[in-house]
Design a protein around this motif. Structure first.
Motif, PDB file in Angstrom:
ATOM      1  N   ALA A   1       0.747  -1.213   0.147  1.00 30.77           N
ATOM      2  CA  ALA A   1      -0.059   0.153  -0.057  1.00 30.77           C
ATOM      3  C   ALA A   1       1.014   1.236   0.049  1.00 30.77           C
ATOM      4  O   ALA A   1       0.514   2.360  -0.356  1.00 30.77           O
ATOM      5  CB  ALA A   1      -0.896   0.224   1.128  1.00 30.77           C
ATOM      6  N   TYR A   2       2.013   1.348   0.479  1.00 27.91           N
ATOM      7  CA  TYR A   2       2.951   2.364   0.520  1.00 27.91           C
ATOM      8  C   TYR A   2       3.211   2.726  -0.915  1.00 27.91           C
ATOM      9  O   TYR A   2       3.466   3.940  -1.112  1.00 27.91           O
ATOM     10  CB  TYR A   2       4.314   2.054   1.394  1.00 27.91           C
ATOM     11  CG  TYR A   2       4.077   1.927   2.787  1.00 27.91           C
ATOM     12  CD1 TYR A   2       3.798   3.173   3.569  1.00 27.91           C
ATOM     13  CD2 TYR A   2       4.328   0.672   3.333  1.00 27.91           C
ATOM     14  CE1 TYR A   2       3.748   3.008   4.957  1.00 27.91           C
ATOM     15  CE2 TYR A   2       4.018   0.537   4.800  1.00 27.91           C
ATOM     16  CZ  TYR A   2       3.775   1.615   5.561  1.00 27.91           C
ATOM     17  OH  TYR A   2       3.683   1.636   6.899  1.00 27.91           O
ATOM     18  N   ALA A   3       3.354   1.867  -1.890  1.00 27.57           N
ATOM     19  CA  ALA A   3       3.650   2.143  -3.189  1.00 27.57           C
ATOM     20  C   ALA A   3       2.434   3.297  -3.798  1.00 27.57           C
ATOM     21  O   ALA A   3       2.870   4.151  -4.475  1.00 27.57           O
ATOM     22  CB  ALA A   3       3.689   1.077  -4.252  1.00 27.57           C
ATOM     23  N   HIS A   4       1.188   2.846  -3.537  1.00 23.44           N
ATOM     24  CA  HIS A   4       0.352   4.121  -3.999  1.00 23.44           C
ATOM     25  C   HIS A   4       0.254   5.133  -3.312  1.00 23.44           C
ATOM     26  O   HIS A   4      -0.023   6.283  -3.867  1.00 23.44           O
ATOM     27  CB  HIS A   4      -1.128   3.230  -4.089  1.00 23.44           C
ATOM     28  CG  HIS A   4      -2.177   4.250  -4.676  1.00 23.44           C
ATOM     29  ND1 HIS A   4      -2.434   4.280  -5.822  1.00 23.44           N
ATOM     30  CD2 HIS A   4      -3.039   5.144  -3.767  1.00 23.44           C
ATOM     31  CE1 HIS A   4      -3.567   5.029  -5.930  1.00 23.44           C
ATOM     32  NE2 HIS A   4      -3.673   5.550  -4.676  1.00 23.44           N
ATOM     33  N   SER A   5       0.565   4.855  -2.044  1.00 23.33           N
ATOM     34  CA  SER A   5       0.714   6.296  -1.182  1.00 23.33           C
ATOM     35  C   SER A   5       1.593   7.362  -1.592  1.00 23.33           C
ATOM     36  O   SER A   5       1.414   8.265  -1.571  1.00 23.33           O
ATOM     37  CB  SER A   5       0.810   6.190   0.289  1.00 23.33           C
ATOM     38  OG  SER A   5      -0.442   5.388   0.678  1.00 23.33           O
ATOM     39  N   PHE A   6       2.804   6.694  -2.026  1.00 20.05           N
ATOM     40  CA  PHE A   6       4.059   7.454  -2.125  1.00 20.05           C
ATOM     41  C   PHE A   6       3.639   7.887  -3.787  1.00 20.05           C
ATOM     42  O   PHE A   6       3.957   9.230  -3.957  1.00 20.05           O
ATOM     43  CB  PHE A   6       5.298   6.648  -2.201  1.00 20.05           C
ATOM     44  CG  PHE A   6       6.104   6.880  -0.944  1.00 20.05           C
ATOM     45  CD1 PHE A   6       7.066   7.642  -0.613  1.00 20.05           C
ATOM     46  CD2 PHE A   6       5.530   5.748   0.005  1.00 20.05           C
ATOM     47  CE1 PHE A   6       7.640   7.778   0.447  1.00 20.05           C
ATOM     48  CE2 PHE A   6       6.371   6.027   1.308  1.00 20.05           C
ATOM     49  CZ  PHE A   6       7.119   6.789   1.351  1.00 20.05           C
ATOM     50  N   ALA A   7       2.967   7.260  -4.522  1.00 22.91           N
ATOM     51  CA  ALA A   7       2.649   7.861  -5.851  1.00 22.91           C
ATOM     52  C   ALA A   7       1.911   9.008  -5.772  1.00 22.91           C
ATOM     53  O   ALA A   7       1.961  10.161  -6.274  1.00 22.91           O
ATOM     54  CB  ALA A   7       2.077   6.759  -6.848  1.00 22.91           C
ATOM     55  N   GLY A   8       0.682   8.763  -5.010  1.00 22.53           N
ATOM     56  CA  GLY A   8      -0.467   9.844  -4.845  1.00 22.53           C
ATOM     57  C   GLY A   8       0.065  11.070  -4.253  1.00 22.53           C
ATOM     58  O   GLY A   8       0.202  12.162  -4.882  1.00 22.53           O
ATOM     59  N   LEU A   9       0.928  11.082  -3.077  1.00 21.40           N
ATOM     60  CA  LEU A   9       1.160  12.316  -2.349  1.00 21.40           C
ATOM     61  C   LEU A   9       2.547  12.886  -2.941  1.00 21.40           C
ATOM     62  O   LEU A   9       2.810  13.883  -2.751  1.00 21.40           O
ATOM     63  CB  LEU A   9       1.341  11.872  -0.696  1.00 21.40           C
ATOM     64  CG  LEU A   9       0.342  11.305  -0.084  1.00 21.40           C
ATOM     65  CD1 LEU A   9       0.470  11.313   1.311  1.00 21.40           C
ATOM     66  CD2 LEU A   9      -0.812  12.763  -0.213  1.00 21.40           C
ATOM     67  N   GLY A  10       3.223  12.090  -3.561  1.00 21.14           N
ATOM     68  CA  GLY A  10       4.406  12.398  -4.385  1.00 21.14           C
ATOM     69  C   GLY A  10       4.008  13.454  -5.295  1.00 21.14           C
ATOM     70  O   GLY A  10       4.425  14.509  -5.605  1.00 21.14           O
TER      71      GLY A  10
END
Length: 436
Positions: free
Chosen positions: A242-251
């Motif tokens: 789930a961290y992959a999508h979180s870093f993509a979105g907030l990045g």
């Protein structure tokens, strides 16, 4: 006291007279609240979006057909019948959240296991690993339909043979446990009812056909869940993180904020006269604009790479295609720089431009699936957001991380980023040239 009231009055008048700030302060929370309210149910008089479910119907028995018909009748589901291979491929590619396989002979096996609890058949469930919430919803709806179909089949007149089988499997009357004795009494009563109904139907088939049909459809309560599930997460990449999508979105969100700062910096330089002194030197306007865009793109690309280095080292996010990720970072960096130039070109003052640009960025990020994954959106909104650059940016970063789609999967997103970079950049240059 008079001075105190006068100062309050002055601030209130200034705030109300600033129509742009007033509009943003009112509009921003209304738009964001309406968006999240729509995602999580909306008003009670409106139905929510439907969940896509793939069904592989290999069981053609009456029970199997009733289960499929019940799923199709669910207002919260949109059913697509597929072959098993098609279901696997669509779930693996992220085009379908969940698919269920109803294997051949499932109805008969589930009916046999309803009271005995032995030899329960399996229902394979394929699901996108990012959609475990959807999987839980499907499992609940599936349980309801299987229990209704199997219990109705067992309790009906046609289930008399199954009742005989259950009774034959029970120990002799004197050797039964308390629970077995209670089950035996229940089955004996059920058998008596079935025999009486069968005799009635035989004597007056035409008159009782409607009643018999109604009895067949009557829901009944079973003694145990007559099946098990075999859940299989399918994706082309590594295990879902789930961290992959979180870093993509907030990045994406915070790098776009950097783009806003690039544009505001240009506006501040124009206010302070630095921009005029640059143009007075032997430097062309094109050189100034392109240098600013290049610097912004390099900063944005570096920021995104640095964020994902942290994600990889600390949170075990896997970048499955280095070339695809670098390509996405460069293309998104160019789009961010062009966005910042457009903010500077169309902004009148730093203060006004900042408020409008932040609002526009929040809307882009919200619709792009950076806060809430886009697969949660209603179907119509998922289609509408395909014209939003941030949707492609987030999907492209997902493709080169946990989805494992590689460079090939990221190419469409890279193309869209470059397209928006060209459009934003062209608008900015046109406006700068008009302003001289």
């Amino acid at each position: 006291m008079t001075a105190f009231i006068a100062m309050i009055r002055k601030d209130l008048i200034l705030y109300v007279n600033n129509k742009r700030a007033l509009m943003l302060d009112l509009l921003m929370p209304v738009v964001l609240a309406a968006f999240f309210g729509m995602l999580f149910g909306g008003s009670p008089d409106k139905s929510g979006g439907k969940l896509d479910l793939g069904v592989v119907a290999l069981d053609q028995s009456a029970v199997g057909q009733k289960i499929v018909a019940g799923l199709k009748a669910e207002s919260s589901l949109r059913i697509t019948e597929l072959s098993e291979a098609e279901a696997r491929d669509k779930v693996r590619a992220g085009k379908l959240p969940v698919a269920v396989v109803i294997p051949a002979g499932f109805g008969e096996q589930a009916s046999d296991a309803l009271f005995s609890g032995r030899h329960k058949p399996e229902l394979p469930l394929f699901y996108d690993p990012s959609q475990s919430t959807m999987l839980a919803m499907v499992k609940g709806l599936l349980t309801q339909q299987v229990m209704q179909a199997t219990s109705a089949a067992v309790m009906s007149v046609k289930g008399s043979a199954t009742t005989d089988k259950y009774l034959a499997e029970l120990p002799a009357a004197g050797k039964r446990t308390t629970e077995e004795a209670q089950l035996g009494d229940f089955l004996a009563s059920l058998k008596k009812f079935q025999d009486q109904r069968a005799a009635t139907d035989a004597a007056a088939a035409s008159a009782a056909s409607g009643a018999a049909s109604a009895a067949d459809e009557a829901p009944a309560v079973g003694m145990t869940l007559p099946y098990t599930t075999q859940e299989q997460a399918l994706s082309s990449g590594p295990k879902y993180n789930a961290y992959a999508h979180s870093f993509a979105g907030l990045g994406v969100q915070f790098i776009l904020f950097m783009g806003i700062n690039l544009g505001i910096g240009i506006l501040l330089e124009q206010r302070q006269g630095i921009w005029s002194r640059l143009l007075a030197a032997p430097v062309s306007l094109a050189t100034v604009i392109i240098s600013r865009a290049a610097a912004g793109a390099i900063i944005a690309t570096g920021l995104l790479c640095s964020m994902f280095i942290c994600a990889t080292l600390i949170f075990k996010v896997e970048v499955t295609s280095l070339s695809g990720f670098i390509g996405m970072a460069i293309c998104f960096g160019l789009m961010t720089a062009a966005f910042g130039l457009m903010v500077a070109a169309f902004g009148k003052t730093p203060e006004a431009a900042r408020g409008i640009a932040i609002f526009a960025t929040l809307v882009l990020v919200m619709l792009g699936g950076a806060w809430v994954p886009s697969f949660i959106f209603p179907e119509w909104l998922q289609q509408a957001t395909l014209v939003v650059p941030t949707r492609w940016a987030v999907d492209g970063l997902d493709a080169v991380t946990w989805r494992g789609l590689g460079l090939q999967g990221a190419l469409p997103a890279m193309g869209v980023q470059l397209g928006f970079a060209a459009v934003f950049g062209a608008l900015a240059v046109w406006k700068f040239l008009r302003r001289g």
